[in-house]
Design a protein around this motif. Structure first.
Motif, PDB file in Angstrom:
ATOM      1  N   HIS A 189       0.833  -1.194   0.000  1.00 44.14           N
ATOM      2  CA  HIS A 189       0.000   0.000   0.000  1.00 44.14           C
ATOM      3  C   HIS A 189       0.873   1.251   0.000  1.00 44.14           C
ATOM      4  N   ASP A 190       0.229   2.400  -0.052  1.00 48.30           N
ATOM      5  CA  ASP A 190       0.879   3.665   0.241  1.00 48.30           C
ATOM      6  C   ASP A 190      -0.039   4.435   1.186  1.00 48.30           C
ATOM      7  N   LEU A 232      12.922   4.638   5.712  1.00 44.05           N
ATOM      8  CA  LEU A 232      12.163   5.872   5.592  1.00 44.05           C
ATOM      9  C   LEU A 232      11.207   5.734   4.416  1.00 44.05           C
ATOM     10  N   VAL A 233       9.913   5.876   4.675  1.00 49.55           N
ATOM     11  CA  VAL A 233       8.880   5.716   3.646  1.00 49.55           C
ATOM     12  C   VAL A 233       8.151   7.047   3.483  1.00 49.55           C
ATOM     13  N   HIS A 267       4.852   0.620  -1.165  1.00 47.58           N
ATOM     14  CA  HIS A 267       5.825  -0.274  -0.547  1.00 47.58           C
ATOM     15  C   HIS A 267       5.161  -1.601  -0.178  1.00 47.58           C
ATOM     16  N   VAL A 268       5.972  -2.636  -0.161  1.00 46.49           N
ATOM     17  CA  VAL A 268       5.541  -3.991   0.176  1.00 46.49           C
ATOM     18  C   VAL A 268       6.247  -4.393   1.469  1.00 46.49           C
ATOM     19  N   PHE A 269       5.541  -5.095   2.364  1.00 45.44           N
ATOM     20  CA  PHE A 269       6.144  -5.468   3.639  1.00 45.44           C
ATOM     21  C   PHE A 269       5.545  -6.776   4.140  1.00 45.44           C
ATOM     22  N   SER A 270       6.329  -7.508   4.924  1.00 50.19           N
ATOM     23  CA  SER A 270       5.860  -8.748   5.549  1.00 50.19           C
ATOM     24  C   SER A 270       6.787  -9.088   6.703  1.00 50.19           C
ATOM     25  N   GLY A 271       6.313  -9.961   7.601  1.00 54.66           N
ATOM     26  CA  GLY A 271       7.125 -10.406   8.722  1.00 54.66           C
ATOM     27  C   GLY A 271       7.781 -11.738   8.418  1.00 54.66           C
ATOM     28  N   LEU A 272       8.985 -11.931   8.937  1.00 61.14           N
ATOM     29  CA  LEU A 272       9.721 -13.182   8.760  1.00 61.14           C
ATOM     30  C   LEU A 272       9.875 -13.838  10.135  1.00 61.14           C
TER      31      LEU A 272
END
Length: 263
Positions: free
Chosen positions: A17-18, A50-51, A57-62
């Protein structure tokens, strides 16, 4: 909008998302994956990103993870604050935190997490991190200077997470080093391996708790990262020549004497 500060755990499923505000992300525990304008990187302990506003941007937890997220306004009535925010968010980027900034980050993130309704405290912590990061980025050197590891930072992290396993790569992330670099420098500086150091710190913490805390031996085993009471008893006996129960009993009878052998 006003500042929003929160400690989050990202799910393993990727999201994209943004948003109409700037976002500052610090890694606290474990690893998360971010992609900013086509550049992918893991954000872990000692790192962040910094976004800027409207940046997709794409994000996920590891696995197990925690991040500190600061949502910041694109416009503010505070001129000095807005100048710093504008300088920070000129373009999307990743950064690493030196040990001094990590110490500050750990203290402030605890305050933020423990006092979610205190808006004045949240605002103060947020502004402090903005200023500290801006100063660090303004004075960052092109080459990393080899120096001693900050043991105060390491001890603080170990003490905060003593109830669970801490692999070498996680500790190395505190200093923005690879596991092999951290292992070599740590052993050179301390004379111990990282695992030996963590183990010794656990046992010293157990020893202090046996004196000052009423917890049972089983509770202490869980609190200080031992798999069960037997594992704690075995390790403590090997280190101090007394079982935890014997140490507590002798200490209660002779509180002025040190019943356990020291290094």
């Amino acid at each position: 909008m006003t500042h929003s500060t929160k400690v989050l755990t990202l799910p393993p499923s990727a999201d994209q998302h943004d948003h109409q505000h700037h976002q500052l992300v610090f890694g606290l525990e474990g690893e998360t994956a971010f992609e900013l304008v086509g550049r992918s990187r893991e954000v872990r302990i000692g790192h962040g990103c910094l976004v800027p506003c409207a940046t997709d941007h794409v994000f996920s937890g590891l696995g197990d993870n925690r991040i500190l997220v600061l949502d910041l306004p694109t416009e503010s009535t505070d001129r000095l604050q807005q100048e710093r925010i504008n300088r920070l968010f000129q373009h999307p980027s990743y950064f690493h935190c030196p040990p001094e900034l990590q110490l500050l980050l750990r203290s402030l993130s605890r305050e933020i997490q423990h006092n979610p309704e205190d808006r004045l405290l949240q605002e103060a912590c947020c502004n402090t991190l903005i200023c500290a990061l801006q100063r660090q980025l303004d004075h960052s050197l092109p080459a990393r200077v080899r120096g001693k590891l900050n043991m105060e930072l390491l001890d603080d992290y170990i003490d905060t997470h003593m109830d669970r396993r801490m692999p070498v790569d996680e500790l190395a992330g505190l200093f923005c080093l690879s596991s092999s670099q951290f292992f070599a420098r740590f052993r050179e500086q301390s004379g111990l391996t990282p695992s030996q150091y963590v183990h010794e710190r656990r046992l010293q913490a157990v020893r202090d708790a046996l004196i000052h805390a009423p917890d049972s031996i089983a509770q202490l085993a869980s609190r200080f990262g031992f798999c069960n009471q037997s594992a704690l008893t075995r390790a403590f006996s090997q280190r101090f020549d007394l079982s935890p129960a014997q140490f507590r009993r002798q200490w209660s009878q002779h509180p002025s004497e040190d019943c356990a052998k020291q290094p």
